[in-house]
Design an enzyme around this catalytic site. Structure first.
Site, PDB file in Angstrom:
ATOM      1  N   LYS A  34       0.855  -1.172   0.000  1.00 43.18           N
ATOM      2  CA  LYS A  34       0.000   0.000   0.000  1.00 43.18           C
ATOM      3  C   LYS A  34       0.896   1.228   0.000  1.00 43.18           C
ATOM      4  O   LYS A  34       1.370   1.680   1.039  1.00 43.18           O
ATOM      5  CB  LYS A  34      -0.922  -0.005   1.216  1.00 43.18           C
ATOM      6  CG  LYS A  34      -2.316   0.580   0.981  1.00 43.18           C
ATOM      7  CD  LYS A  34      -2.335   2.041   0.582  1.00 43.18           C
ATOM      8  CE  LYS A  34      -2.044   2.945   1.751  1.00 43.18           C
ATOM      9  NZ  LYS A  34      -2.078   4.399   1.359  1.00 43.18           N
ATOM     10  N   GLY A  81      -4.813   5.601   3.690  1.00 46.55           N
ATOM     11  CA  GLY A  81      -4.421   4.757   4.814  1.00 46.55           C
ATOM     12  C   GLY A  81      -5.608   4.127   5.506  1.00 46.55           C
ATOM     13  O   GLY A  81      -5.513   3.014   6.028  1.00 46.55           O
ATOM     14  N   GLU A 124       9.461   2.016  10.895  1.00 46.74           N
ATOM     15  CA  GLU A 124      10.458   3.083  10.741  1.00 46.74           C
ATOM     16  C   GLU A 124       9.692   4.386  10.699  1.00 46.74           C
ATOM     17  O   GLU A 124       8.990   4.686   9.734  1.00 46.74           O
ATOM     18  CB  GLU A 124      11.290   2.860   9.464  1.00 46.74           C
ATOM     19  CG  GLU A 124      12.564   3.687   9.431  1.00 46.74           C
ATOM     20  CD  GLU A 124      12.389   5.004   8.721  1.00 46.74           C
ATOM     21  OE1 GLU A 124      12.256   6.037   9.438  1.00 46.74           O
ATOM     22  OE2 GLU A 124      12.382   5.024   7.493  1.00 46.74           O
ATOM     23  N   CYS A 148      13.237  11.561   6.314  1.00 51.05           N
ATOM     24  CA  CYS A 148      13.186  11.419   7.772  1.00 51.05           C
ATOM     25  C   CYS A 148      14.559  11.576   8.411  1.00 51.05           C
ATOM     26  O   CYS A 148      14.665  11.780   9.617  1.00 51.05           O
ATOM     27  CB  CYS A 148      12.576  10.080   8.152  1.00 51.05           C
ATOM     28  SG  CYS A 148      13.448   8.661   7.464  1.00 51.05           S
ATOM     29  N   GLU A 196       8.494  16.837  14.438  1.00 52.03           N
ATOM     30  CA  GLU A 196       9.063  16.557  13.126  1.00 52.03           C
ATOM     31  C   GLU A 196       8.337  17.429  12.088  1.00 52.03           C
ATOM     32  O   GLU A 196       7.142  17.261  11.855  1.00 52.03           O
ATOM     33  CB  GLU A 196       8.916  15.084  12.752  1.00 52.03           C
ATOM     34  CG  GLU A 196       9.549  14.768  11.401  1.00 52.03           C
ATOM     35  CD  GLU A 196       9.340  13.332  10.951  1.00 52.03           C
ATOM     36  OE1 GLU A 196      10.269  12.777  10.360  1.00 52.03           O
ATOM     37  OE2 GLU A 196       8.245  12.782  11.191  1.00 52.03           O
TER      38      GLU A 196
END
Length: 481
Positions: free
Chosen positions: A173, A206, A248, A282, A385
């Site tokens: 996905k 999602g 991750e 990231c 972040e």
């Protein structure tokens, strides 16, 4: 207008419920194609196809799987320019970066793991002549692979390649923001001769598609790369099924600069580590910590370098940064930038939309790379972040203060240390609570070494033998002599 389809059992098929969603270009703000808004029905079909293909694929000799995966790598290489252009249009990254990083890594992922499975060894033990133990390494089953939007084909193949190499079948996905190259991968797999059902690709949001893939009882393993909040939800959804998880997640990575560096030499490298791919990696260094002895000079040099970076048309060879991936993400980054200003942050470079954009791109999601001074470590921007081109810069007196500042974060993905004193560098690296530390470099990736984070940056490690471990289960066999 092009409509993408799901890739199930080796065929391109429309979503079962006939629903589609729009893909908006980050370059122009206009619709460029439609993609399926897939439902649980599509996931069920994909899992069934993967389950049906599992027995034959898992029993195929490793050497035969290796040859097929190497063929996939060859075809990605042969279509590099075409795939790179699609990636640039989808994400907004520069065409040069799409070619040199994304497509290079996509092919190398298949090539590396195709080779790795031909050299894997397991131990056997002798129990003083009474018995012998040996270990079998076997595929887990259907792997659920959920990839992010920032490095779409690169990170999708980072998951697909080891999963298939180990004998699993997969349901993937990709992000709904960047589905084009994932869709094209189906053609490549067919061209390479990968059997039907071995790799299935579901497009859509999602929720419901990704969340149902996580909850599906026939999918015993989930590998996810993305945001920390989503990773937390995945853990909750997967817990009742006791699935193998590799997560991750986000990062808030420190760049630590000691006073002995050659400022003019490392400034371009620091800027690259901060702003490559619009800072939508990231691992980008989003907080720069500079020893106070060189802080004023370093800030001046870095600000001048950052202000000179070209932001604009990503197909232009002079461009360093393209637009952010979507209006939603663009607005999020701008809101964090404004919050930092209200907290007393001083912008010393960038901070606004570039001028001189092509007329067709006037509504694109462009932002100049931004440097901000004078924020405390407890400010929102130091704890969140951003995943966009807004980077803070602060000073420290002693190295242990920089380590404390770097570790005072919910995240623990990576960091970089810049110094001529390798003794200091090793000490700092040992004290940083992160998964990866680069010394006098950044983003050098060896596919053999473990990759992942600590704290809110994730669970588990992938890469080399760690990927082979994750995508298999070990079985000990004891034989009485």
């Amino acid at each position: 207008m092009e409509r993408l389809k799901n890739f199930i059992n080796g065929e391109y098929v429309a979503p079962a419920e006939g629903k589609y969603m729009d893909k908006i270009s980050p370059l122009t703000g206009e619709k460029i194609y439609e993609l399926p808004d897939s439902s649980e029905v599509d996931v069920v079909q994909a899992v069934k196809a993967a389950q049906a293909a599992f027995e034959d694929w898992s029993r195929m000799p490793a050497a035969d799987r290796s040859r097929l995966l190497t063929r996939v790598a060859d075809i990605i290489e042969s279509r590099r320019d075409e795939l790179a252009m699609m990636e640039t249009q989808d994400v907004g990254k520069t065409l040069e970066l799409s070619k040199s990083l994304d497509m290079f890594r996509a092919s190398e992922n298949f090539r590396f793991f195709a080779s790795a499975i031909r050299h894997k060894k397991e131990m056997a033990t002798d129990m003083d002549g009474e018995a012998i133990n040996y270990v079998l390494r076997q595929p887990v089953g259907v792997a659920g692979l959920i990839a992010p939007w920032n490095l779409p084909l690169y990170l999708l193949t980072w998951k697909i390649a080891p999963a298939l190499a180990c004998g699993n079948t997969v349901v993937c996905k990709p992000s709904e923001w960047t589905s084009k190259t994932a869709s094209m991968l189906g053609e490549i797999l067919n061209q390479a001769g990968i059997p039907k059902g071995v790799c299935n690709i579901i497009l859509g949001k999602g929720d419901p598609a990704g969340s149902y893939l996580v909850r599906h009882p026939g999918v015993p393993l989930i590998s996810f790369t993305g945001g920390t909040a989503t990773g937390e939800k995945i853990q909750v959804m997967a817990a009742p099924y006791t699935k193998k998880l590799s997560l991750e997640l986000g990062g808030k990575n420190a760049t630590i600069v000691l006073k002995d560096v050659d400022i003019k030499k490392i400034v371009p490298q620091i800027a690259r580590a901060s702003f490559l791919n619009q800072s939508e990696i990231c691992l980008c260094g989003s907080k720069i910590l500079v020893q106070e002895d060189i802080y004023p000079e370093f800030c001046k040099e870095l600000a001048a370098h950052v202000d000179a970076l070209v932001v604009g048309d990503p197909t232009d060879s002079r461009t360093f940064m393209g637009p952010l991936v979507s209006k939603t993400h663009y607005d999020k980054v701008l809101s964090l930038l404004e919050a930092a200003k209200k907290e007393g942050g001083k912008v010393i470079a960038g901070g606004d939309k570039p001028t001189g954009l092509p007329a067709a791109m006037k509504n694109g999601y462009f932002l100049r790379p931004t440097l901000i001074q004078d924020l405390t470590n407890c400010s929102e921007i130091h704890q969140t972040e951003i995943f966009g081109p807004v980077v803070t810069i602060n000073s420290f007196k002693y190295p242990h203060e920089a380590v404390k500042w770097a570790n005072n974060s919910p995240y623990g993905l990576s960091a970089s240390v810049w110094t001529k004193n390798l003794t200091s560098a090793h000490k700092i690296a040992a004290d940083l609570r992160v998964g990866t530390v680069w010394i006098n470099t950044w983003l050098k990736r060896d596919l053999r070494v473990p990759f992942g984070g600590v704290k809110a940056s994730g669970i588990g490690r992938e890469g080399g033998d760690h990927s082979l471990d994750f995508f298999t289960e070990t079985k000990t066999v004891c034989v009485q002599l």
